[in-house]
Design an enzyme around this catalytic site. Structure first.
Site, PDB file in Angstrom:
ATOM      1  N   MET A 101       0.848  -1.187   0.000  1.00 51.91           N
ATOM      2  CA  MET A 101       0.000   0.000   0.000  1.00 51.91           C
ATOM      3  C   MET A 101       0.891   1.246   0.000  1.00 51.91           C
ATOM      4  O   MET A 101       1.679   1.436   0.923  1.00 51.91           O
ATOM      5  CB  MET A 101      -0.898   0.023   1.233  1.00 51.91           C
ATOM      6  CG  MET A 101      -1.773  -1.208   1.396  1.00 51.91           C
ATOM      7  SD  MET A 101      -2.502  -1.298   3.052  1.00 51.91           S
ATOM      8  CE  MET A 101      -3.464   0.222   3.079  1.00 51.91           C
ATOM      9  N   ILE A 157       1.002  -4.690   8.252  1.00 49.07           N
ATOM     10  CA  ILE A 157       2.406  -4.424   8.544  1.00 49.07           C
ATOM     11  C   ILE A 157       2.693  -2.935   8.402  1.00 49.07           C
ATOM     12  O   ILE A 157       2.419  -2.343   7.345  1.00 49.07           O
ATOM     13  CB  ILE A 157       3.331  -5.231   7.617  1.00 49.07           C
ATOM     14  CG1 ILE A 157       3.021  -6.728   7.731  1.00 49.07           C
ATOM     15  CG2 ILE A 157       4.799  -4.961   7.943  1.00 49.07           C
ATOM     16  CD1 ILE A 157       3.773  -7.577   6.727  1.00 49.07           C
ATOM     17  N   GLY A 187      -0.534   3.949   4.813  1.00 44.88           N
ATOM     18  CA  GLY A 187      -0.241   2.782   3.991  1.00 44.88           C
ATOM     19  C   GLY A 187       0.829   1.873   4.565  1.00 44.88           C
ATOM     20  O   GLY A 187       1.223   1.998   5.701  1.00 44.88           O
ATOM     21  N   SER A 188       1.270   0.921   3.796  1.00 46.09           N
ATOM     22  CA  SER A 188       2.330  -0.019   4.135  1.00 46.09           C
ATOM     23  C   SER A 188       2.076  -1.337   3.415  1.00 46.09           C
ATOM     24  O   SER A 188       2.137  -1.376   2.203  1.00 46.09           O
ATOM     25  CB  SER A 188       2.477  -0.230   5.630  1.00 46.09           C
ATOM     26  OG  SER A 188       3.766  -0.727   5.885  1.00 46.09           O
ATOM     27  N   ARG A 189       1.772  -2.420   4.160  1.00 48.40           N
ATOM     28  CA  ARG A 189       1.594  -3.713   3.508  1.00 48.40           C
ATOM     29  C   ARG A 189       0.577  -4.554   4.263  1.00 48.40           C
ATOM     30  O   ARG A 189       0.484  -4.483   5.492  1.00 48.40           O
ATOM     31  CB  ARG A 189       2.927  -4.456   3.465  1.00 48.40           C
ATOM     32  CG  ARG A 189       2.940  -5.587   2.449  1.00 48.40           C
ATOM     33  CD  ARG A 189       4.304  -6.232   2.401  1.00 48.40           C
ATOM     34  NE  ARG A 189       4.351  -7.485   3.133  1.00 48.40           N
ATOM     35  CZ  ARG A 189       5.469  -8.085   3.528  1.00 48.40           C
ATOM     36  NH1 ARG A 189       6.631  -7.518   3.305  1.00 48.40           N
ATOM     37  NH2 ARG A 189       5.419  -9.226   4.164  1.00 48.40           N
TER      38      ARG A 189
END
Length: 218
Positions: A101, A157, A187-189
């Site tokens: 993300m 994550i 965001g991120s993952r």
């Protein structure tokens, strides 16, 4: 499960609201922009602040948007907006689908299947960029759902920018497919583990939409 959450996640009408959990970042930014704009006519310093403050507030409103979605069809749908970063067979027979993300994606994550939340575990860790392999040791929230396919694991994550994961529902909550379940700020993952015998319908590099894109294949 509260009726409001179910009806909101299944509302097919066009509309955008702000994500729950955004206020600690959003309110100070919007307040600063509003105050500087109000004082801009009388103060050169306020005028100098007004432009970047307003731009930042507009960016925050975009970052924390939470659009209504018409929920897609399929046994497993994407929990996150983003791009499929990797598809990896796991030692226990499951398949991990990792979705990256970016800060420009919607940051609200959704339930991949209908079921009951059996656990929500916060795991402390680092904050390296989520596209690095070292992100395996980042701060995370590990979800487990009891579903018609058995136990489904999903992991939010954190990354270099995202420093806070905000779960929306506690253990024991019954969720419908596509319900909003949490937020990763900026965001991120998100990783989802498909059970053994469930084939993957997406490919590395494919764009996904939370609550819409089908992850599994018949």
């Amino acid at each position: 499960m509260p009726h409001s959450q179910t009806s909101a996640s299944r509302d097919s009408r066009a509309g955008v609201r702000l994500a729950r959990g955004a206020s600690p970042w959003l309110l100070p930014t919007v307040a600063t922009a509003a105050l500087s704009l109000a004082r801009a006519r009388r103060s050169g310093a306020a005028r100098a602040v007004a432009v970047p403050a307003t731009a930042l507030a507009a960016g925050m409103l975009w970052f924390f948007r939470d659009p209504e979605r018409e929920i897609g069809q399929g046994r497993v749908i994407s929990p996150a907006d983003g791009v499929v970063q990797s598809i990896m067979p796991w030692k226990d027979g499951r398949t991990r689908v990792a979705i990256f993300m970016s800060p420009l994606n919607v940051h609200v994550n959704r339930a991949p299947l209908a079921g009951t939340v059996t656990s929500v575990e916060h795991v402390p860790g680092g904050f390296v960029p989520a596209f690095n392999k070292e992100s395996e040791n980042n701060e995370r929230v590990v979800w487990h759902f009891d579903t018609e396919l058995g136990d489904i694991e999903m992991v939010q994550i954190a990354g270099a920018v995202a420093r806070r994961i905000v779960p929306y529902v506690p253990q024991g909550t019954k969720v419908e497919q596509g319900d909003r379940i949490g937020l990763i700020r900026f965001g991120s993952r998100v990783d989802i583990y498909l059970p053994e015998g469930v084939d993957v319908a997406v490919e590395v590099g494919q764009t996904t939409t939370a609550g819409v894109t089908r992850i599994d294949r018949d």
